[in-house]
Design a protein around this motif. Structure first.
Motif, PDB file in Angstrom:
ATOM      1  N   LEU A 313       0.811  -1.211   0.000  1.00 33.46           N
ATOM      2  CA  LEU A 313       0.000   0.000   0.000  1.00 33.46           C
ATOM      3  C   LEU A 313       0.848   1.266   0.000  1.00 33.46           C
ATOM      4  CD1 LEU A 313      -2.754  -1.081   2.541  1.00 33.46           C
ATOM      5  CD2 LEU A 313      -2.808  -1.197   0.050  1.00 33.46           C
ATOM      6  N   GLY A 314       2.167   1.098   0.060  1.00 33.11           N
ATOM      7  CA  GLY A 314       3.036   2.272   0.066  1.00 33.11           C
ATOM      8  C   GLY A 314       3.058   3.005   1.394  1.00 33.11           C
ATOM      9  N   ILE A 315       2.867   2.251   2.463  1.00 35.43           N
ATOM     10  CA  ILE A 315       2.894   2.847   3.810  1.00 35.43           C
ATOM     11  C   ILE A 315       4.166   2.384   4.505  1.00 35.43           C
ATOM     12  CG2 ILE A 315       1.732   2.974   6.043  1.00 35.43           C
ATOM     13  CD1 ILE A 315      -0.873   2.240   4.584  1.00 35.43           C
ATOM     14  N   THR A 316       4.940   3.312   4.998  1.00 34.17           N
ATOM     15  CA  THR A 316       6.222   2.950   5.599  1.00 34.17           C
ATOM     16  C   THR A 316       6.050   1.862   6.668  1.00 34.17           C
ATOM     17  OG1 THR A 316       8.143   3.700   6.812  1.00 34.17           O
ATOM     18  CG2 THR A 316       6.105   4.855   7.291  1.00 34.17           C
ATOM     19  N   TYR A 319       7.973   1.405  11.470  1.00 37.84           N
ATOM     20  CA  TYR A 319       7.614   1.343  12.890  1.00 37.84           C
ATOM     21  C   TYR A 319       7.171  -0.054  13.308  1.00 37.84           C
ATOM     22  CZ  TYR A 319       7.921   6.222  11.785  1.00 37.84           C
ATOM     23  OH  TYR A 319       8.392   7.420  11.328  1.00 37.84           O
ATOM     24  N   VAL A 326       4.432  -0.800  16.237  1.00 38.42           N
ATOM     25  CA  VAL A 326       3.097  -0.273  15.942  1.00 38.42           C
ATOM     26  C   VAL A 326       2.814  -0.360  14.438  1.00 38.42           C
ATOM     27  CG1 VAL A 326       1.622   1.763  16.066  1.00 38.42           C
ATOM     28  CG2 VAL A 326       3.256   1.300  17.903  1.00 38.42           C
ATOM     29  N   PRO A 327       1.765  -1.054  14.041  1.00 39.84           N
ATOM     30  CA  PRO A 327       1.384  -1.036  12.626  1.00 39.84           C
ATOM     31  C   PRO A 327       0.696   0.286  12.286  1.00 39.84           C
ATOM     32  CG  PRO A 327      -0.132  -2.414  13.866  1.00 39.84           C
ATOM     33  CD  PRO A 327       0.883  -1.894  14.859  1.00 39.84           C
ATOM     34  N   ALA A 328       0.655   0.625  11.004  1.00 41.02           N
ATOM     35  CA  ALA A 328      -0.019   1.868  10.594  1.00 41.02           C
ATOM     36  C   ALA A 328      -1.512   1.752  10.854  1.00 41.02           C
ATOM     37  CB  ALA A 328       0.239   2.151   9.124  1.00 41.02           C
ATOM     38  N   SER A 329      -2.065   0.613  10.501  1.00 40.78           N
ATOM     39  CA  SER A 329      -3.503   0.441  10.677  1.00 40.78           C
ATOM     40  C   SER A 329      -3.811  -1.041  10.753  1.00 40.78           C
ATOM     41  CB  SER A 329      -4.251   1.064   9.496  1.00 40.78           C
ATOM     42  OG  SER A 329      -5.645   1.083   9.762  1.00 40.78           O
TER      43      SER A 329
ATOM     44  N   ASP B 148      -1.526   2.887  14.561  1.00 39.98           N
ATOM     45  CA  ASP B 148      -1.614   4.352  14.524  1.00 39.98           C
ATOM     46  C   ASP B 148      -3.033   4.815  14.209  1.00 39.98           C
ATOM     47  OD1 ASP B 148       1.074   4.649  15.074  1.00 39.98           O
ATOM     48  OD2 ASP B 148       1.661   4.771  12.966  1.00 39.98           O
ATOM     49  N   VAL B 149      -3.645   4.199  13.228  1.00 39.06           N
ATOM     50  CA  VAL B 149      -5.004   4.604  12.843  1.00 39.06           C
ATOM     51  C   VAL B 149      -5.963   4.361  14.016  1.00 39.06           C
ATOM     52  CG1 VAL B 149      -6.963   4.113  11.324  1.00 39.06           C
ATOM     53  CG2 VAL B 149      -4.656   4.280  10.369  1.00 39.06           C
ATOM     54  N   MET B 172      -3.700   7.591   5.322  1.00 40.00           N
ATOM     55  CA  MET B 172      -2.987   6.575   6.113  1.00 40.00           C
ATOM     56  C   MET B 172      -1.497   6.590   5.815  1.00 40.00           C
ATOM     57  SD  MET B 172      -5.290   3.164   6.271  1.00 40.00           S
ATOM     58  CE  MET B 172      -6.978   3.204   6.893  1.00 40.00           C
ATOM     59  N   ARG B 173      -1.171   6.831   4.538  1.00 44.47           N
ATOM     60  CA  ARG B 173       0.237   6.829   4.154  1.00 44.47           C
ATOM     61  C   ARG B 173       1.024   7.905   4.893  1.00 44.47           C
ATOM     62  NH1 ARG B 173      -1.689   6.056  -1.496  1.00 44.47           N
ATOM     63  NH2 ARG B 173      -1.583   3.817  -1.783  1.00 44.47           N
ATOM     64  N   PRO B 176       1.883   7.561   9.858  1.00 39.88           N
ATOM     65  CA  PRO B 176       2.944   7.112  10.764  1.00 39.88           C
ATOM     66  C   PRO B 176       4.037   8.161  10.964  1.00 39.88           C
ATOM     67  CG  PRO B 176       2.317   5.338   9.277  1.00 39.88           C
ATOM     68  CD  PRO B 176       1.622   6.572   8.786  1.00 39.88           C
ATOM     69  N   ASP B 177       4.527   8.740   9.881  1.00 40.60           N
ATOM     70  CA  ASP B 177       5.602   9.725  10.024  1.00 40.60           C
ATOM     71  C   ASP B 177       5.122  11.010  10.694  1.00 40.60           C
ATOM     72  OD1 ASP B 177       7.562   8.111   8.996  1.00 40.60           O
ATOM     73  OD2 ASP B 177       7.402   8.884   6.950  1.00 40.60           O
ATOM     74  N   ARG B 180       4.825  10.819  14.460  1.00 39.12           N
ATOM     75  CA  ARG B 180       6.102  10.804  15.188  1.00 39.12           C
ATOM     76  C   ARG B 180       6.870  12.109  15.045  1.00 39.12           C
ATOM     77  NH1 ARG B 180       4.053   6.173  13.916  1.00 39.12           N
ATOM     78  NH2 ARG B 180       4.076   4.555  15.532  1.00 39.12           N
TER      79      ARG B 180
END
Lengths: 649, 649
Positions: A313-316, A319, A326-329, B148-149, B172-173, B176-177, B180
């Protein structure tokens, strides 16, 4: 295919096998030991048996004398079963039948739970989330000139009882011309909402009646491999499948190295491009194999671990690997597949499996979905065995989960002669309880090259039962075997002498190898114990075990219980899910009800971080034994060990 | 600015004007006729008046003798008001005061209804659909490492009582950054759903507290001109505005020619590109003028007619112009502005005003919204006057609408000396009831070049009242005026002789000109009648009139009623909406409640196709008179005509 009954004497063990089966493999399956170390090429000449009744092909060798052959001797590793047989295995004369019976438990792998369309239909769960409706709209007139979209929606409402409909601009753009080209006879493709209060989305309009074409794709985005299937949503059939290596692999073998790469300049974009590249390659193949048009696919359901999902999905993912992990979502919204570069039509919607935590991702949720454990009364242990082991425990009322780092032992890593499950890998093993001579089976029946994960488990289990190693995995030097030796300060047991291998060395298993396996299995077992303790239960409460992961189907269950990898349950209560991630993706492609369940499953799954659970280390220390410090949790093994004490070597 | 009271004698009419106002304009405003035909350049020298008290600047001319000047004579078209004045207008000696009073009704244009933020606030309607929330999230720990979400959504739920939240992948992308970088202190931008059962969409996350910046854009996509405004959703203020010609104009002046062009190869794409080009140009200007960052804009609300809307969205408009005149859709979903090439950030959402029918588009719905008629008890007539005239009739309980083709007369088309409302256009007109000599006012007070729409209405009304034309628009040749003459078989009235014009010809109004106007006004009036008849009402039931369209603010209401363009209501019950499309777009930008109303308004508005309504033609035939065959519907005019009969010419 014809089946033949084989009776092994003096053990009096029977097994039914397919016509053409190699005789030694039949012996191994039913737990009859025959000395053998060359894997089946007739090199070592040890596996002599006498065919007392019936017919085999081959089995001849220059290692048998004409007299032997006349007496019915054959090499079991070469002989192919062609009729019912009575086969006598030469054994030491003083072996009594009790020892013969103790010699080996029959090989028992987990029943494979495959996708069962009929069951889904019987349960009323086959309700595809994408439906096509053929519509014959009244043509507009001066008296009835409502907007095209209104005409379509009105008709769907009145004639098809469809409500809460929405349509995106891209579909609206196609509507005016399509309606008129098809004389207002069109097919509308409707995607159902995951939640009942959601909208029914019209994603495509086609001229004429195309209701016979209703296709979806399910895809497993693995760290190593990406598998895809084209699904016919009308019939429930899989039209084609294909798997290929994830092109990200050149940027690192495991998720951690991928994450590290993603943090470099353009790293994330590169990895996203690579995984999409493979997704498109797999798509191209399954579309071609199914003989369908690319534009006919309306949804693609993707399941992968958290790192694979975020990269796709192009999400770093950075983390994910850093405390506190911690996942993004957990949940991702449906999106246009084309938006991330997936080569499908503009109307194709991508659905991404939700995850629970950084190391309990969408692949595990898909597995839990596929396993049905969240709808079961029984207390179930779900284990995805691999370098990163994921464990889920629970039933329809609750679920807890965690991830444990097992290390690479199960995949052949950290084991002197370890290798992936490929041709020449020792996959099965038996040991004569009296002579302590080994019986070796390899993948492909060729001379051995190394040891794969399932072979390692069996070797260690049998060495332990035979008393070659103790419960700490240390060799019993007192046996005075020439196969047990020390080299460069490391104790080892020689499985195959150099002349019977494909490599120019003896193949052995060392104490550090065994130690790595113990630590890997201990990590998994104690993770399960810790989870159970958190909910006030113990390992003895487990009723069902579900295995997932690459090599789950090869594991000899009784042996896995012997080493304390699995809790000791009835092997018939153990099932293997195959590609659990793909299974889940497929199931939720076929049934809207299960898509809805996914959200519930994620909310039900309470994640525990082992590092934050103080008792984990205690459990882990207790699990660093074969099978465990608590032998009471392994009553079948305890009884067997009791009997084995009576074997007079 | 100082204001001065002017008293005109012998009429004894008073008017208060700004310091510096041209004296003749003050006379025209209050209905005092002064012969004048050069528009205000002192050329014709006819507009002689005597300043009996008070002070004017200028007003001198070589056409006045020193004696005249000494007596106080000035040219009214040059004299600027500098104090309270008493001004005597020389009139024929036998004019009695009754005739003087009949001579002209004061000029009365519609009250302009502007955007009233305070009213919106008082009514509790100022609830911007975009809100920013500053959030101080707890930082994740080993014990609290949810995604995070989830962290964001949970906080919004618990601390801000926000529910039904959704977030797209693009947000969402960034999450995360951003979390932080900002130590988990962020601002979330939430777009409210139009329908209450919809989702609250988080469209942007920013580090730190940016709640003081909450910006939107409202834009009117006109066939000719595109206007935009930057709106501050916190304060309700308009920060900047700008308008520019729609770059589509080089592909055709009106919607029909644009549709025709769109049907050529690449025509649709070209027109879409062109309109987006102008949208972006206007955006660039208003962003620059407001001194804001482009990325700070979260929504853009667009309103245009059906053709403009479909071209903007890339939907073929070809079926709009072909019977049975079907639009692609009434409602369009919100979409990412960037998806159609609008140069805003990825998170900016575009909202397009819904329409009702092919010729009752989003601009009219926006006008109805802006007018508030759908919330009024009073029976209201909404008229957008132009080549394509749109009419809406109704109140808070029901609304009916239609479109009528009025022809280009209102915009100066089909009129011999017709021109757009620009410098040199005759915009006001009076006629001496005794001498039938004209008084001409032009835009910019320069010598006349032609006649604009509002001027045309006034000219025809006054010619009719003065008996120069009859109720069929034919000249009274019996008057024997030299201004009434026949040229090339066409009867005409000379408004301005050649030497007082900017062009080298006499400027006249012809019978065909008058006929075109009668047909244009007849089409509109009869459309209103037809609509009313459909709901069992008559024109006499109209309580309020709302004017929209380019020249609505210039129309002299009493004159428009005289010719039968507007029904005869109290002029104080007529309001003008200005750019009604922009007004609606702005209002719904500021208030979520009104955005919801839009859908209701569209559903309330029942469209009638006049071509399908048999009585329309009858009504139309009856409306081809001045004011109408049914003089009973114009009681004020009837009474006035009665008095005018007594004037002895």
């Amino acid at each position: 295919m014809a089946r033949h009954m084989i009776t092994f004497l003096p053990h009096d063990r029977k097994i039914e096998v397919d016509d053409g089966e190699i005789l030694i493999r039949a012996a191994m399956e039913t737990g009859v030991h025959i000395n053998a170390s060359c894997g089946g090429e007739g090199v070592c000449g040890k596996c002599r048996v006498i065919i007392e009744q019936g017919q085999v092909d081959d089995g001849l060798s220059e290692r048998l004398s004409p007299e032997d052959i006349a007496k019915g001797y054959r090499l079991a590793c070469l002989a192919k079963v062609r009729s019912d047989l009575v086969v006598r295995v030469p054994v030491e004369s003083d072996v009594d039948s009790a020892v013969l019976n103790l010699q080996a438990s029959p090989r028992h792998t987990a029943r494979i739970r495959t996708f069962d369309l009929n069951q889904l239909k019987e349960q009323g769960l086959f309700i595809p989330p994408v439906e096509k409706k053929y519509l014959e709209l009244p043509e507009p007139t001066a008296q009835d000139n409502i907007a095209d979209v209104s005409r379509l929606l009105h008709h769907l409402k009145i004639e098809h009882n469809e409500h809460r409909l929405v349509m995106d601009l891209n579909v609206m753009r196609t509507l005016p011309d399509l309606l008129r080209q098809g004389n207002f006879k069109v097919t509308a493709t409707i995607v159902r909402p995951v939640r009942e209060d959601g909208k029914n989305k019209i994603v495509q309009i086609e001229s004429g009646d195309t209701t016979d074409q209703n296709l979806a794709v399910a895809m497993d985005i693995g760290t190593t491999t990406i598998y895809g299937e084209v699904l016919d949503l009308n019939s429930g059939e899989v039209l084609s499948n294909y798997g290929d290596f994830n092109a990200q692999i050149s940027y690192g073998e495991d998720v951690i190295s991928r994450i590290v790469f993603s943090e470099k300049t353009n790293g994330l974009a590169t990895l996203q491009t690579k995984v999409i590249e493979t997704v498109n390659k797999v798509l191209g193949q399954i579309i071609k194999k199914a003989g369908i048009g690319r534009d006919e696919i309306t949804t693609i359901t993707l399941a992968g671990n958290s790192t694979m999902t975020q990269l796709l999905l192009g999400i770093t993912p950075q983390y994910l690997r850093r405390a506190p992990y911690v996942p993004a979502s957990n949940f991702y919204p449906p999106f246009a597949a084309a938006d991330v570069g997936i080569d499908l039509a503009a109307h194709a919607i991508a659905l991404v499996y939700p995850g629970v935590a950084s190391y309990v991702g969408g692949d595990i949720v898909a597995g839990v979905m596929g396993s049905g454990m969240y709808r079961s009364d029984k207390l179930t242990l779900f284990m995805d065995i691999g370098t990163n082991a994921e464990i889920v425990i629970g039933n329809k009322d609750w679920m807890v989960c965690t991830a444990a780092s097992a290390g690479p032992a199960f995949e052949g890593g950290g084991v002197t002669f370890g290798m992936r499950a490929a041709r020449g890998a020792i996959e099965d093993f038996s040991i004569d309880l009296m002579t302590l001579e080994p019986m070796i089976m390899t993948i492909g029946n060729v001379r051995p090259k190394g040891i794969c994960g399932s072979g390692l488990i069996t070797i260690v289990a049998r060495l332990f039962e035979a008393g070659v190693i103790d419960n700490r995995g240390k060799f019993n030097q007192a046996l005075g075997l020439d196969r047990i030796r020390q080299r460069e300060g490391v104790w080892e047991y020689v499985l195959v002498w150099q002349d019977a291998t494909q490599i120019d060395r003896d193949i052995s298993i060392t104490e550090p190898d065994i130690d790595n396996l113990i630590r890997a299995k201990g990590a998994m077992y104690s993770a399960a114990q810790t989870l159970l303790e958190e909910v006030g239960l113990t390992i003895g409460d487990i009723e069902e075990v579900i295995l997932a992961g690459g090599f789950g189907s090869y594991i000899d269950l009784e042996k896995a219980m012997t080493i304390g990898l699995l809790p000791e349950v009835d092997p018939n209560h153990v099932t293997y899910l195959g590609n659990s991630s793909l299974l889940g993706a497929k199931m939720s492609s076929f049934t809207n009800r299960l898509r809805r369940d996914v959200g519930e499953v994620v909310r039900m799954m309470t994640n525990f971080e082992l590092a934050e659970t103080p008792s984990y280390m205690d459990h882990y220390m207790g699990a660093l034994f074969i099978p465990h410090t608590d032998l009471g949790a392994f009553p079948r093994l305890a009884a067997r060990l009791e009997l084995l004490k009576g074997v007079n070597r």
